[in-house]
Design a protein around this motif. Structure first.
Motif, PDB file in Angstrom:
ATOM      1  N   MET A  90      46.989  36.698  32.201  1.00 32.34           N
ATOM      2  CA  MET A  90      46.622  36.258  33.543  1.00 32.34           C
ATOM      3  C   MET A  90      47.100  37.255  34.591  1.00 32.34           C
ATOM      4  SD  MET A  90      47.171  32.172  33.863  1.00 32.34           S
ATOM      5  CE  MET A  90      47.225  31.156  32.393  1.00 32.34           C
ATOM      6  N   THR A  91      48.360  37.661  34.479  1.00 34.55           N
ATOM      7  CA  THR A  91      48.903  38.568  35.499  1.00 34.55           C
ATOM      8  C   THR A  91      48.263  39.949  35.420  1.00 34.55           C
ATOM      9  OG1 THR A  91      50.804  39.081  34.061  1.00 34.55           O
ATOM     10  CG2 THR A  91      51.086  37.334  35.700  1.00 34.55           C
ATOM     11  N   GLU A  92      47.851  40.373  34.223  1.00 35.39           N
ATOM     12  CA  GLU A  92      47.101  41.627  34.105  1.00 35.39           C
ATOM     13  C   GLU A  92      45.773  41.511  34.854  1.00 35.39           C
ATOM     14  OE1 GLU A  92      46.574  42.688  30.024  1.00 35.39           O
ATOM     15  OE2 GLU A  92      48.716  42.829  29.624  1.00 35.39           O
ATOM     16  N   ALA A  93      45.125  40.356  34.723  1.00 33.24           N
ATOM     17  CA  ALA A  93      43.853  40.139  35.409  1.00 33.24           C
ATOM     18  C   ALA A  93      44.047  40.081  36.927  1.00 33.24           C
ATOM     19  CB  ALA A  93      43.199  38.851  34.906  1.00 33.24           C
ATOM     20  N   VAL A  94      45.160  39.488  37.357  1.00 32.27           N
ATOM     21  CA  VAL A  94      45.480  39.467  38.786  1.00 32.27           C
ATOM     22  C   VAL A  94      45.669  40.897  39.291  1.00 32.27           C
ATOM     23  CG1 VAL A  94      47.251  38.851  40.483  1.00 32.27           C
ATOM     24  CG2 VAL A  94      46.475  37.154  38.818  1.00 32.27           C
ATOM     25  N   ALA A  95      46.413  41.705  38.535  1.00 39.15           N
ATOM     26  CA  ALA A  95      46.644  43.097  38.920  1.00 39.15           C
ATOM     27  C   ALA A  95      45.339  43.885  39.005  1.00 39.15           C
ATOM     28  CB  ALA A  95      47.593  43.764  37.919  1.00 39.15           C
ATOM     29  N   ALA A  96      44.379  43.530  38.136  1.00 41.41           N
ATOM     30  CA  ALA A  96      43.085  44.214  38.124  1.00 41.41           C
ATOM     31  C   ALA A  96      42.155  43.707  39.222  1.00 41.41           C
ATOM     32  CB  ALA A  96      42.417  44.030  36.767  1.00 41.41           C
ATOM     33  N   GLY A  97      42.532  42.603  39.869  1.00 37.89           N
ATOM     34  CA  GLY A  97      41.684  42.034  40.907  1.00 37.89           C
ATOM     35  C   GLY A  97      40.596  41.137  40.381  1.00 37.89           C
ATOM     36  N   SER A  98      40.643  40.798  39.087  1.00 34.18           N
ATOM     37  CA  SER A  98      39.590  39.992  38.481  1.00 34.18           C
ATOM     38  C   SER A  98      39.955  38.521  38.305  1.00 34.18           C
ATOM     39  CB  SER A  98      39.191  40.583  37.121  1.00 34.18           C
ATOM     40  OG  SER A  98      40.318  40.688  36.285  1.00 34.18           O
ATOM     41  N   LEU A  99      41.164  38.146  38.731  1.00 37.41           N
ATOM     42  CA  LEU A  99      41.577  36.743  38.695  1.00 37.41           C
ATOM     43  C   LEU A  99      42.275  36.437  40.013  1.00 37.41           C
ATOM     44  CD1 LEU A  99      41.636  34.215  36.837  1.00 37.41           C
ATOM     45  CD2 LEU A  99      43.957  34.896  36.179  1.00 37.41           C
ATOM     46  N   ASP A 100      41.824  35.379  40.670  1.00 35.67           N
ATOM     47  CA  ASP A 100      42.365  35.027  41.981  1.00 35.67           C
ATOM     48  C   ASP A 100      43.450  33.959  41.908  1.00 35.67           C
ATOM     49  OD1 ASP A 100      40.545  36.719  43.478  1.00 35.67           O
ATOM     50  OD2 ASP A 100      38.985  35.291  42.894  1.00 35.67           O
ATOM     51  N   PHE A 101      43.256  32.986  41.011  1.00 32.03           N
ATOM     52  CA  PHE A 101      44.208  31.883  40.911  1.00 32.03           C
ATOM     53  C   PHE A 101      44.616  31.651  39.458  1.00 32.03           C
ATOM     54  CE2 PHE A 101      41.857  30.986  44.816  1.00 32.03           C
ATOM     55  CZ  PHE A 101      42.909  30.787  45.721  1.00 32.03           C
ATOM     56  N   CYS A 102      45.910  31.611  39.221  1.00 29.10           N
ATOM     57  CA  CYS A 102      46.459  31.257  37.909  1.00 29.10           C
ATOM     58  C   CYS A 102      46.806  29.776  37.978  1.00 29.10           C
ATOM     59  CB  CYS A 102      47.708  32.068  37.588  1.00 29.10           C
ATOM     60  SG  CYS A 102      47.473  33.852  37.624  1.00 29.10           S
ATOM     61  N   ASN A 103      45.919  28.962  37.445  1.00 28.24           N
ATOM     62  CA  ASN A 103      46.118  27.514  37.505  1.00 28.24           C
ATOM     63  C   ASN A 103      46.913  27.088  36.275  1.00 28.24           C
ATOM     64  OD1 ASN A 103      45.933  24.957  38.451  1.00 28.24           O
ATOM     65  ND2 ASN A 103      43.756  24.692  38.089  1.00 28.24           N
ATOM     66  N   ALA A 104      48.225  26.993  36.440  1.00 29.93           N
ATOM     67  CA  ALA A 104      49.159  26.669  35.354  1.00 29.93           C
ATOM     68  C   ALA A 104      49.573  27.931  34.623  1.00 29.93           C
ATOM     69  CB  ALA A 104      48.575  25.651  34.372  1.00 29.93           C
ATOM     70  N   ILE A 105      50.637  28.533  35.108  1.00 35.50           N
ATOM     71  CA  ILE A 105      51.182  29.740  34.488  1.00 35.50           C
ATOM     72  C   ILE A 105      52.701  29.619  34.471  1.00 35.50           C
ATOM     73  CG2 ILE A 105      51.128  30.961  36.723  1.00 35.50           C
ATOM     74  CD1 ILE A 105      50.735  33.571  35.134  1.00 35.50           C
ATOM     75  N   GLY A 106      53.325  30.065  33.394  1.00 33.85           N
ATOM     76  CA  GLY A 106      54.766  30.013  33.291  1.00 33.85           C
ATOM     77  C   GLY A 106      55.431  30.887  34.345  1.00 33.85           C
ATOM     78  N   ALA A 107      56.518  30.391  34.921  1.00 28.41           N
ATOM     79  CA  ALA A 107      57.228  31.144  35.950  1.00 28.41           C
ATOM     80  C   ALA A 107      57.718  32.481  35.419  1.00 28.41           C
ATOM     81  CB  ALA A 107      58.396  30.315  36.477  1.00 28.41           C
ATOM     82  N   THR A 108      58.017  32.545  34.128  1.00 30.79           N
ATOM     83  CA  THR A 108      58.471  33.801  33.536  1.00 30.79           C
ATOM     84  C   THR A 108      57.440  34.905  33.730  1.00 30.79           C
ATOM     85  OG1 THR A 108      57.678  32.853  31.456  1.00 30.79           O
ATOM     86  CG2 THR A 108      60.046  32.901  31.784  1.00 30.79           C
ATOM     87  N   SER A 109      56.182  34.590  33.523  1.00 32.65           N
ATOM     88  CA  SER A 109      55.115  35.587  33.663  1.00 32.65           C
ATOM     89  C   SER A 109      54.994  36.092  35.088  1.00 32.65           C
ATOM     90  CB  SER A 109      53.772  34.993  33.235  1.00 32.65           C
ATOM     91  OG  SER A 109      53.694  34.858  31.844  1.00 32.65           O
ATOM     92  N   VAL A 110      55.093  35.171  36.045  1.00 27.53           N
ATOM     93  CA  VAL A 110      54.959  35.546  37.450  1.00 27.53           C
ATOM     94  C   VAL A 110      56.115  36.440  37.882  1.00 27.53           C
ATOM     95  CG1 VAL A 110      54.791  34.690  39.816  1.00 27.53           C
ATOM     96  CG2 VAL A 110      53.680  33.443  37.961  1.00 27.53           C
ATOM     97  N   ILE A 111      57.325  36.090  37.481  1.00 23.90           N
ATOM     98  CA  ILE A 111      58.506  36.881  37.854  1.00 23.90           C
ATOM     99  C   ILE A 111      58.428  38.276  37.241  1.00 23.90           C
ATOM    100  CG2 ILE A 111      61.012  37.057  37.577  1.00 23.90           C
ATOM    101  CD1 ILE A 111      61.071  33.949  37.749  1.00 23.90           C
ATOM    102  N   LEU A 112      58.055  38.356  35.971  1.00 20.67           N
ATOM    103  CA  LEU A 112      57.929  39.656  35.311  1.00 20.67           C
ATOM    104  C   LEU A 112      56.866  40.513  35.991  1.00 20.67           C
ATOM    105  CD1 LEU A 112      58.176  38.576  31.578  1.00 20.67           C
ATOM    106  CD2 LEU A 112      59.719  40.164  32.716  1.00 20.67           C
TER     107      LEU A 112
END
Length: 331
Positions: A90-112
């Protein structure tokens, strides 16, 4: 591209959902190139992740009842779902600009991701479900957590479940070195435990009642150890340019929560159909979850604990300002 390459290396062995768990299962799909050709005054498409397990009822309701499509269509905006079950994907897709909202994602992923330069923000809490995350055994000789000393424990590294293991061991004055921890996905971990090739497994979601039916049992849940924090995250650039999109998003999410309260039987039925669980099991698991989207002081404390967990286990070297990672879109 450098940051994506770096993220790919860092996250390749880290599974996060929920995760749900978000992150406990293999990805069933990824967002590719962005359809969101946004300008300063127009967004034509909104990309949203979809994770139904372990029991992400709001997401199920939103999708089955076409809630996002109905609301965004009024603004002439198309909604595209991406079934991505790994937090790192999910966060890779956010970085690429291809995902706008992560609906239910572990806090660990977001912090990393934030620590590695991804422009991502937490805009709400998705769930807190400590009872949904467990340590399970089959061997009758293992009765308490202290009996895990010297034993082989399997589960997904860098996840809420991994954090649960370390917290549970700490309560017994044990360290991670006191067990043989092996990084393994939930289905594989359950199989290893049931076959006897592992002594204990870190298990969450529907896999818990399924393992119980096969003769396994829970020796601890996350209660009293951690809150099992799952968040709603958004692409930072979208928030900066189009905060009204995030406000619409959260208003729809709140409508799904209202629907769940007012239409419980239909909610259970839809969740059962989508997850393959019986209605009775859905009802049992549903009581484990707190879906309140408001970010509380306790939630921030849990996020701080999660960051400390990542640092202590060598997965994070750079501190993230947790409060700056949170974006209050109500203002």
């Amino acid at each position: 591209m450098k940051i994506l390459k770096k993220l790919g290396i860092i996250f390749s062995c880290i599974l996060i959902t929920t995760t749900t768990f978000t992150g406990c299962n293999k990805s069933q799909g990824t967002a590719s190139t962005s359809n969101n050709k946004e300008t300063s005054d127009k967004v034509s498409n909104v990309n949203i992740s979809y994770v139904k397990a372990p029991l992400n009822v709001p997401s199920i309701i939103e999708k089955k009842k076409n809630m996002f499509e109905e609301e965004f269509s009024r603004k002439d905006i198309k909604v595209t779902y991406h079934e991505i079950t790994e937090g790192s994907k999910m966060t890779e897709a956010v970085a690429a600009g291809s995902l706008d909202f992560c609906n239910a994602i572990g806090a660990t992923s977001v912090i990393l991701a934030a620590a590695n330069g991804v422009n991502i923000k937490i805009i709400g809490m998705y769930s807190r479900a400590p009872k949904a995350f467990t340590i399970m055994v089959k061997d009758p000789s293992i009765k308490t957590l202290s009996d895990l000393k010297g034993k082989k424990v399997v589960g997904p590294k860098g996840t809420i479940l991994h954090q649960l293991l370390l917290g549970a061991l700490n309560k017994e004055s044990l360290k991670v070195e006191d067990v043989q921890f092996i990084n393994m996905g939930i289905p594989q971990g359950v199989s290893a435990m049931m076959s006897g090739s592992a002594d204990a497994a870190l298990v969450a979601g529907p896999a818990v009642p399924q393992a119980i039916e096969k003769g396994a049992r829970v020796i601890t849940t996350g209660e009293g150890i951690l809150d099992a924090t799952i968040v709603i995250a958004a692409r930072g650039e979208l928030l900066e340019k189009h905060p009204e999109i995030a406000k619409t998003y959260m208003s729809v999410h709140n409508k799904s929560l209202e629907f769940m309260k007012s239409n419980q039987q239909e909610t259970y039925k839809l969740a059962s159909e989508e997850t393959g669980l019986s209605v009775d099991k859905v009802i049992d698991m549903y009581s484990w979850y707190d879906f309140n989207p408001s970010i509380t002081a306790k939630d921030i404390e849990e996020l701080e604990k999660t960051q400390q967990f990542l640092k202590e286990n060598g997965m994070l070297t750079k501190n993230v300002d947790i409060k700056s990672l949170i974006k209050d879109i109500s203002k």
